[in-house]
Design a protein around this motif. Structure first.
Motif, PDB file in Angstrom:
ATOM      1  N   ALA A 140       2.764  31.351  28.043  1.00 24.90           N
ATOM      2  CA  ALA A 140       2.990  31.744  29.435  1.00 24.90           C
ATOM      3  C   ALA A 140       2.422  33.120  29.775  1.00 24.90           C
ATOM      4  O   ALA A 140       2.576  33.581  30.908  1.00 24.90           O
ATOM      5  CB  ALA A 140       4.490  31.729  29.729  1.00 24.90           C
ATOM      6  N   TYR A 141       1.758  33.767  28.825  1.00 19.85           N
ATOM      7  CA  TYR A 141       1.269  35.130  29.053  1.00 19.85           C
ATOM      8  C   TYR A 141      -0.167  35.124  29.566  1.00 19.85           C
ATOM      9  O   TYR A 141      -0.992  34.299  29.165  1.00 19.85           O
ATOM     10  CB  TYR A 141       1.392  35.957  27.773  1.00 19.85           C
ATOM     11  N   ARG A 142      -0.442  36.083  30.457  1.00 22.51           N
ATOM     12  CA  ARG A 142      -1.764  36.252  31.045  1.00 22.51           C
ATOM     13  C   ARG A 142      -2.139  37.735  31.027  1.00 22.51           C
ATOM     14  O   ARG A 142      -1.265  38.616  30.970  1.00 22.51           O
ATOM     15  CB  ARG A 142      -1.798  35.742  32.489  1.00 22.51           C
ATOM     16  N   LEU A 143      -3.458  38.007  31.105  1.00 16.96           N
ATOM     17  CA  LEU A 143      -3.981  39.370  30.974  1.00 16.96           C
ATOM     18  C   LEU A 143      -4.832  39.734  32.187  1.00 16.96           C
ATOM     19  O   LEU A 143      -5.466  38.874  32.794  1.00 16.96           O
ATOM     20  CB  LEU A 143      -4.854  39.473  29.723  1.00 16.96           C
ATOM     21  N   ARG A 144      -4.860  41.038  32.475  1.00 13.29           N
ATOM     22  CA  ARG A 144      -5.732  41.548  33.531  1.00 13.29           C
ATOM     23  C   ARG A 144      -6.206  42.945  33.140  1.00 13.29           C
ATOM     24  O   ARG A 144      -5.397  43.788  32.730  1.00 13.29           O
ATOM     25  CB  ARG A 144      -4.980  41.595  34.862  1.00 13.29           C
ATOM     26  N   ARG A 145      -7.507  43.182  33.270  1.00 13.74           N
ATOM     27  CA  ARG A 145      -8.029  44.521  33.024  1.00 13.74           C
ATOM     28  C   ARG A 145      -7.472  45.488  34.058  1.00 13.74           C
ATOM     29  O   ARG A 145      -7.364  45.157  35.243  1.00 13.74           O
ATOM     30  CB  ARG A 145      -9.553  44.532  33.132  1.00 13.74           C
ATOM     31  N   LEU A 146      -7.160  46.685  33.616  1.00  9.91           N
ATOM     32  CA  LEU A 146      -6.743  47.744  34.524  1.00  9.91           C
ATOM     33  C   LEU A 146      -7.838  48.798  34.602  1.00  9.91           C
ATOM     34  O   LEU A 146      -8.626  48.965  33.654  1.00  9.91           O
ATOM     35  CB  LEU A 146      -5.442  48.387  34.032  1.00  9.91           C
ATOM     36  N   PRO A 147      -7.911  49.542  35.701  1.00 11.04           N
ATOM     37  CA  PRO A 147      -8.931  50.590  35.800  1.00 11.04           C
ATOM     38  C   PRO A 147      -8.737  51.652  34.722  1.00 11.04           C
ATOM     39  O   PRO A 147      -7.613  52.084  34.448  1.00 11.04           O
ATOM     40  CB  PRO A 147      -8.686  51.180  37.197  1.00 11.04           C
ATOM     41  N   MET A 148      -9.839  52.065  34.125  1.00 11.16           N
ATOM     42  CA  MET A 148      -9.778  53.153  33.158  1.00 11.16           C
ATOM     43  C   MET A 148      -9.626  54.489  33.883  1.00 11.16           C
ATOM     44  O   MET A 148     -10.144  54.665  34.989  1.00 11.16           O
ATOM     45  CB  MET A 148     -11.042  53.178  32.298  1.00 11.16           C
ATOM     46  N   ALA A 149      -8.923  55.402  33.258  1.00 13.10           N
ATOM     47  CA  ALA A 149      -8.839  56.757  33.796  1.00 13.10           C
ATOM     48  C   ALA A 149     -10.207  57.419  33.711  1.00 13.10           C
ATOM     49  O   ALA A 149     -11.008  57.125  32.814  1.00 13.10           O
ATOM     50  CB  ALA A 149      -7.812  57.564  33.008  1.00 13.10           C
ATOM     51  N   ALA A 150     -10.482  58.300  34.650  1.00 17.05           N
ATOM     52  CA  ALA A 150     -11.743  59.033  34.629  1.00 17.05           C
ATOM     53  C   ALA A 150     -11.870  59.816  33.334  1.00 17.05           C
ATOM     54  O   ALA A 150     -10.915  60.483  32.898  1.00 17.05           O
ATOM     55  CB  ALA A 150     -11.811  59.980  35.829  1.00 17.05           C
ATOM     56  N   ASP A 151     -13.043  59.709  32.711  1.00 23.10           N
ATOM     57  CA  ASP A 151     -13.349  60.428  31.470  1.00 23.10           C
ATOM     58  C   ASP A 151     -12.491  59.994  30.282  1.00 23.10           C
ATOM     59  O   ASP A 151     -12.389  60.726  29.293  1.00 23.10           O
ATOM     60  CB  ASP A 151     -13.220  61.951  31.664  1.00 23.10           C
ATOM     61  N   ALA A 152     -11.885  58.823  30.375  1.00 22.98           N
ATOM     62  CA  ALA A 152     -11.073  58.349  29.248  1.00 22.98           C
ATOM     63  C   ALA A 152     -11.975  57.998  28.067  1.00 22.98           C
ATOM     64  O   ALA A 152     -13.087  57.511  28.243  1.00 22.98           O
ATOM     65  CB  ALA A 152     -10.270  57.125  29.659  1.00 22.98           C
ATOM     66  N   PRO A 153     -11.518  58.241  26.846  1.00 21.26           N
ATOM     67  CA  PRO A 153     -12.308  57.865  25.671  1.00 21.26           C
ATOM     68  C   PRO A 153     -12.526  56.360  25.611  1.00 21.26           C
ATOM     69  O   PRO A 153     -11.682  55.570  26.056  1.00 21.26           O
ATOM     70  CB  PRO A 153     -11.431  58.332  24.497  1.00 21.26           C
ATOM     71  N   ASN A 154     -13.661  55.964  25.053  1.00 17.41           N
ATOM     72  CA  ASN A 154     -13.898  54.550  24.812  1.00 17.41           C
ATOM     73  C   ASN A 154     -12.904  54.003  23.785  1.00 17.41           C
ATOM     74  O   ASN A 154     -12.382  54.733  22.944  1.00 17.41           O
ATOM     75  CB  ASN A 154     -15.311  54.325  24.284  1.00 17.41           C
ATOM     76  N   TYR A 155     -12.661  52.719  23.881  1.00 13.63           N
ATOM     77  CA  TYR A 155     -11.850  51.992  22.914  1.00 13.63           C
ATOM     78  C   TYR A 155     -10.378  52.410  22.926  1.00 13.63           C
ATOM     79  O   TYR A 155      -9.677  52.291  21.935  1.00 13.63           O
ATOM     80  CB  TYR A 155     -12.453  52.094  21.517  1.00 13.63           C
ATOM     81  N   VAL A 156      -9.927  52.903  24.080  1.00 12.55           N
ATOM     82  CA  VAL A 156      -8.497  52.982  24.388  1.00 12.55           C
ATOM     83  C   VAL A 156      -8.387  52.332  25.759  1.00 12.55           C
ATOM     84  O   VAL A 156      -8.565  52.981  26.790  1.00 12.55           O
ATOM     85  CB  VAL A 156      -7.965  54.425  24.401  1.00 12.55           C
TER      86      VAL A 156
END
Length: 231
Positions: free
Chosen positions: A61-77
């Motif tokens: 029953a679980y679903r996923l959605r991308r959220l906006p990244m914070a400005a200047d956030a490191p990759n792979y977090v």
């Protein structure tokens, strides 16, 4: 609700997914995962190299959605929204070198940038942090593993493993990684930080055994099982 984090160490994806299926995870975060052929609200992938990135997978029953990244956030977090019987957001982590903020310093920086979001609603931070308090002396006081633990504690988030087993950071009795897959070279590098309010609902934390998982990866998966927490 069953949550898994596992660095699956590249290689053919079908074989990794077959192994993952044995854990019956509702939501899984896989590091060093090759890019899936198809992405959907049950399969998100993040990365620059198609042979290894971060996958976030959901089932049932679980679903996923991308959220906006914070400005200047490191990759792979990477921020992801999870909907289903339990609603929350997560930061899917693969801490690595080769970027301005290296290893745990990238996670510390991400927590700084996402702190307002982390305060407003339930979040998990989970993944391969490539970090342990035993290496604090090799980092600055503000970017060490212990600094990250303190920052998350200020946001009322704690490590599920350490809360469940009542062990200190840097004194883990169960490793999640074996250098060059050698059983005699163990480290604890993988974590799931959850809201402190969720910890009474934490049923179990388990780490896959070496013999079963060494053929697939130098990391062992860590599984957290929660009762559903009221919103």
């Amino acid at each position: 609700m069953r949550i898994v984090t596992w660095n699956c160490c590249r290689g053919p994806l079908a074989r990794k997914l077959d192994a993952l299926d044995t854990l019956n995870a509702d939501v899984a975060v896989l590091q060093e995962c090759p890019r899936p052929a198809v992405q959907s609200d049950r399969c998100l992938w993040f990365g620059d190299n198609p042979r290894q990135g971060i996958a976030v997978l959901a089932r049932g029953a679980y679903r996923l959605r991308r959220l906006p990244m914070a400005a200047d956030a490191p990759n792979y977090v990477m921020p992801v929204r999870v909907s289903g019987p339990q609603r929350f957001s997560l930061l899917a982590v693969w801490a690595m070198a080769g970027q301005p903020h290296r290893y745990v310093a990238a996670v510390v920086r991400a927590v700084e940038l996402y702190a307002r979001r982390l305060r407003r609603s339930p979040w998990l931070l989970l993944g391969d942090l490539n970090s342990n308090a035993c290496w604090d002396a090799t980092h600055s006081q503000d970017t060490s593993h212990s600094a990250l633990v303190r920052r998350l504690a200020a946001l009322r988030m704690q490590s599920c493993y350490h809360a469940h087993f009542d062990e200190a950071h840097g004194a883990e009795s169960v490793p999640t990684f074996h250098l060059y897959r050698h059983e005699a070279r163990p480290y604890h590098l993988d974590y799931c930080f959850a809201p402190a309010a969720w910890l009474p609902a934490l049923r179990s934390v388990s780490v896959g055994d070496y013999a079963t998982w060494a053929p697939f990866s130098d990391h062992r998966p860590m599984l957290m099982e929660f009762d559903i927490v009221a919103a």
